[in-house]
Design a protein around this motif. Structure first.
Motif, short mmCIF file in Angstrom:
data_model
loop_
_atom_site.label_atom_id
_atom_site.label_comp_id
_atom_site.label_asym_id
_atom_site.label_seq_id
_atom_site.Cartn_x
_atom_site.Cartn_y
_atom_site.Cartn_z
N CYS A 114 -50.25 -2.91 -13.23
CA CYS A 114 -51.30 -1.89 -13.38
C CYS A 114 -51.68 -1.74 -14.84
CB CYS A 114 -50.86 -0.57 -12.77
SG CYS A 114 -49.59 0.34 -13.66
N THR A 115 -50.72 -1.90 -15.75
CA THR A 115 -51.05 -1.82 -17.17
C THR A 115 -51.75 -3.08 -17.65
OG1 THR A 115 -49.06 -0.45 -17.40
CG2 THR A 115 -50.12 -1.18 -19.42
N ASP A 116 -51.42 -4.23 -17.08
CA ASP A 116 -52.16 -5.45 -17.40
C ASP A 116 -53.63 -5.31 -17.03
OD1 ASP A 116 -50.02 -6.85 -18.48
OD2 ASP A 116 -49.43 -7.73 -16.55
N ARG A 117 -53.90 -4.65 -15.92
CA ARG A 117 -55.30 -4.41 -15.54
C ARG A 117 -55.98 -3.52 -16.57
NH1 ARG A 117 -52.68 -3.69 -10.48
NH2 ARG A 117 -53.26 -1.49 -10.22
N VAL A 118 -55.25 -2.52 -17.06
CA VAL A 118 -55.79 -1.68 -18.14
C VAL A 118 -56.14 -2.54 -19.35
CG1 VAL A 118 -55.19 0.09 -19.84
CG2 VAL A 118 -54.61 0.44 -17.42
N ARG A 265 -55.01 -3.97 -30.00
CA ARG A 265 -55.49 -5.11 -29.22
C ARG A 265 -54.83 -6.42 -29.67
NH1 ARG A 265 -61.77 -5.20 -30.49
NH2 ARG A 265 -61.70 -6.57 -28.67
N ALA A 266 -54.38 -6.48 -30.92
CA ALA A 266 -53.74 -7.70 -31.41
C ALA A 266 -52.43 -7.98 -30.68
CB ALA A 266 -53.46 -7.58 -32.91
N VAL A 267 -51.90 -6.98 -29.98
CA VAL A 267 -50.69 -7.18 -29.17
C VAL A 267 -51.07 -7.45 -27.72
CG1 VAL A 267 -48.58 -6.10 -28.30
CG2 VAL A 267 -49.29 -5.75 -30.68
N TYR A 268 -51.79 -6.50 -27.07
CA TYR A 268 -51.99 -6.63 -25.62
C TYR A 268 -53.03 -7.67 -25.24
CZ TYR A 268 -56.05 -3.45 -26.19
OH TYR A 268 -57.23 -2.86 -26.57
N GLU A 269 -53.83 -8.14 -26.19
CA GLU A 269 -54.73 -9.24 -25.88
C GLU A 269 -54.05 -10.59 -26.09
OE1 GLU A 269 -58.53 -8.98 -27.76
OE2 GLU A 269 -59.12 -7.19 -26.63
N ARG A 270 -52.81 -10.58 -26.55
CA ARG A 270 -52.06 -11.83 -26.77
C ARG A 270 -51.01 -12.06 -25.69
NH1 ARG A 270 -54.03 -15.29 -30.42
NH2 ARG A 270 -51.93 -15.92 -31.10
N VAL A 271 -50.30 -11.01 -25.31
CA VAL A 271 -49.20 -11.13 -24.34
C VAL A 271 -49.31 -9.98 -23.34
CG1 VAL A 271 -46.70 -11.11 -24.02
CG2 VAL A 271 -47.69 -12.25 -26.02
N PRO A 272 -49.19 -10.29 -22.03
CA PRO A 272 -49.25 -9.23 -21.01
C PRO A 272 -47.88 -8.61 -20.76
CG PRO A 272 -49.05 -11.35 -19.93
CD PRO A 272 -49.07 -11.63 -21.43
N LEU A 273 -47.81 -7.76 -19.78
CA LEU A 273 -46.56 -7.21 -19.29
C LEU A 273 -46.12 -7.95 -18.04
CD1 LEU A 273 -47.30 -3.42 -19.81
CD2 LEU A 273 -45.55 -4.76 -21.00
N PRO A 274 -44.84 -7.93 -17.71
CA PRO A 274 -44.38 -8.60 -16.49
C PRO A 274 -45.03 -7.99 -15.25
CG PRO A 274 -42.52 -8.01 -17.91
CD PRO A 274 -43.73 -7.34 -18.47
N PRO A 275 -45.57 -8.81 -14.36
CA PRO A 275 -46.23 -8.29 -13.16
C PRO A 275 -45.28 -8.06 -11.99
CG PRO A 275 -46.56 -10.65 -13.27
CD PRO A 275 -45.77 -10.27 -14.50
N ALA A 276 -43.98 -7.98 -12.25
CA ALA A 276 -42.99 -7.83 -11.18
C ALA A 276 -43.29 -6.62 -10.32
CB ALA A 276 -41.59 -7.69 -11.80
N THR A 277 -43.11 -6.78 -9.02
CA THR A 277 -43.29 -5.67 -8.09
C THR A 277 -41.95 -5.00 -7.81
OG1 THR A 277 -43.04 -7.15 -6.19
CG2 THR A 277 -45.28 -6.74 -6.98
N ARG A 278 -42.04 -3.74 -7.41
CA ARG A 278 -40.86 -2.96 -7.00
C ARG A 278 -39.74 -3.02 -8.03
NH1 ARG A 278 -38.46 -4.70 -1.77
NH2 ARG A 278 -38.72 -6.79 -2.62
N THR A 279 -40.11 -2.86 -9.32
CA THR A 279 -39.13 -2.96 -10.40
C THR A 279 -39.47 -1.93 -11.47
OG1 THR A 279 -39.00 -5.35 -10.01
CG2 THR A 279 -37.99 -4.50 -12.02
N ILE A 280 -38.66 -0.89 -11.61
CA ILE A 280 -38.91 0.04 -12.71
C ILE A 280 -38.60 -0.67 -14.02
CG2 ILE A 280 -38.38 2.06 -11.30
CD1 ILE A 280 -35.71 2.22 -12.87
N GLY A 281 -39.21 -0.19 -15.11
CA GLY A 281 -38.96 -0.78 -16.41
C GLY A 281 -39.68 -2.09 -16.65
N SER A 282 -40.46 -2.57 -15.68
CA SER A 282 -41.14 -3.85 -15.85
C SER A 282 -42.28 -3.77 -16.85
CB SER A 282 -41.67 -4.36 -14.50
OG SER A 282 -42.58 -3.43 -13.93
N ASP A 283 -42.61 -2.58 -17.31
CA ASP A 283 -43.73 -2.42 -18.24
C ASP A 283 -43.27 -2.18 -19.68
OD1 ASP A 283 -42.64 -0.03 -17.40
OD2 ASP A 283 -44.55 1.04 -17.21
#
Length: 448
Positions: A114-118, A265-283
């Motif tokens: 969800c944060t990757d979509r952001v 943007r120099a961070v989040y436009e370079r590397v995303p967050l893990p898209p793991a489902t059903r996992t807290i802390g994945s962001d």
């Protein structure tokens, strides 16, 4: 003769899958504050995964808010998000566009996705930073006014550390890093534990210690585990805000939370967050990456209030949440390996322009997938023993876990493999998002 330049844009984002009308109004007030105090155009982005009646109520609340100069609101349900993401994944030129779409908008809960979509929508909107909040949190108040974290975030992000030194209470940063950009600003929370396991501590403190200690690396000493347990998931405690304190530093990942974070943007436009489902802390991955790559950040004390929603107290909610917690524990086998390697690499994670190198991150992720699973088998055994000691629905959950052991072990590895794939594809996806003519609203305009 040229006219005045357009204000810079920032994205204040609230992903939600639950009813949160009061939080929507509060975050909208933070957006208005940012626009009024920092001269930026704030794109208030609500990614709404709720059912239709709840989304309709959210839409009503947002429509009823007073107009705020410099604030543009985007309220996107999953159908509208999917339309945007399909265009972006197809335009990226990646042969696996369909798989990327499923990672970015999976059928199950994913805090990272969800944060990757952001991040992609912020890129499409031309924003210089993303400021993330959560729907199960609220702002503190001080002297009758809300305590907005954006106060520190908007002032610092993207600027060379040397220029931010006069804006903070203190600087604890190697002077050699003064020219690097401030890439993250964040604080933590007060109130209830960030992970809903407080009941476990009330039932049996020893079992709580055993379970929480499982997120430590397997080789840690008992003393190190005990220290970790004592500070885990507690945020900034319970003391309320009494005045601003901020530090320019390499921000310790244990001192910030994703309900109260902002990245350039120099961070989040370079590397995303893990898209793991059903996992807290994945962001939480980027918090570690910024620290380990020796990128400066601002740590402040405008902590957000954390609270629990009633759904977690139901039997179905309990079972779902405990599964997410166990998957978090299993993910740490791989993430601890990656974090250790990133810390050892340090500034080698950056290119000549002081930007994170996604290929270096992806290589470490893939290397971690070759680790032996024995440590995770041990974790599952410890969870089983601990939950059965607690009895009741904890024992019932342990029984259901026994039939899913292999599935969960396989999922933990696959989650890392999919994160590496998304990291490989992220530059192409970000570029496609920036070039998307229709925009996230599908109107071809970012003005409303």
């Amino acid at each position: 003769m040229t006219g005045p330049s357009a204000p810079e844009r920032i994205c204040l984002a609230l992903p939600t899958n639950r009813a949160c009308s009061p939080t929507l109004a509060a975050v909208a007030a933070e957006a208005a504050y940012a626009a009024a105090h920092f001269g930026v155009e704030v794109h208030l982005l609500v990614l709404d995964s709720c059912d239709e009646p709840t989304r309709a109520e959210h839409a009503r609340v947002l429509a009823g808010l007073p107009a705020a100069p410099g604030v543009v609101t985007h309220h996107l349900d999953e159908d509208r998000q999917r339309v945007f993401l399909r265009r972006v994944t197809e335009r990226s030129g990646r042969a696996d566009a369909g798989r990327l779409l499923s990672l970015l908008l999976p059928d199950d809960v994913s805090y990272g996705a969800c944060t990757d979509r952001v991040f992609l929508i912020a890129a499409a909107l031309g924003c210089r930073s993303v400021h993330r909040r959560d729907s199960d949190s609220a702002y503190q108040t001080f002297e009758g006014a809300p305590v907005f974290p954006v106060h520190h975030e908007a002032a610092a992000l993207g600027r060379p550390a040397a220029q931010v030194a006069d804006l903070v209470s203190e600087t604890v940063l190697d002077p050699a890093l003064a020219r690097r950009p401030v890439s993250m600003a964040g604080a933590s929370f007060i109130g209830e534990l960030s992970v809903d396991i407080g009941e476990m501590a009330e039932l049996d403190a020893a079992v709580y210690h055993d379970v929480v200690s499982l997120w430590a690396p397997g080789h840690w000493s008992e003393e190190s585990r005990r220290e970790l347990v004592e500070e885990s998931f507690r945020g900034a405690g319970t003391d309320p805000f009494t005045g601003d304190r901020s530090t320019l530093t390499l921000v310790d990942p244990m001192r910030v939370d994703m309900c109260n974070i902002a990245f350039s943007r120099a961070v989040y436009e370079r590397v995303p967050l893990p898209p793991a489902t059903r996992t807290i802390g994945s962001d939480y991955f980027l918090i570690h990456l910024v620290h380990d790559a020796t990128l400066p950040g601002v740590l402040h004390n405008r902590h957000i209030e954390n609270f629990y929603t009633p759904e977690r107290r139901t039997d179905a909610g309990f079972h779902a949440y405990q599964t997410r917690f166990v998957k978090f524990l299993l993910s740490m086998l791989y993430f601890h390996f990656v974090y250790d390697r990133m810390a050892a690499a340090g500034p080698a994670l950056l290119d000549g322009e002081q930007r994170v190198r996604p290929e270096a991150v992806a290589a470490l992720l893939r290397e971690s997938t070759r680790l032996d699973r024995d440590e995770n088998l041990w974790r599952l055994d410890r969870v089983d023993t601990a939950y059965r000691k607690l009895g009741g629905r904890y024992a019932q959950f342990a029984e259901s876990l026994s039939s899913r052991r292999e599935l969960l072990l396989d999922e933990a590895v696959r989650d890392i493999e999919e994160f590496a794939l998304l990291t490989d594809s992220w530059a192409a996806l970000t570029r496609a998002a920036r070039e998307d003519a229709a925009g996230p609203d599908g109107t071809g305009s970012t003005s409303g």
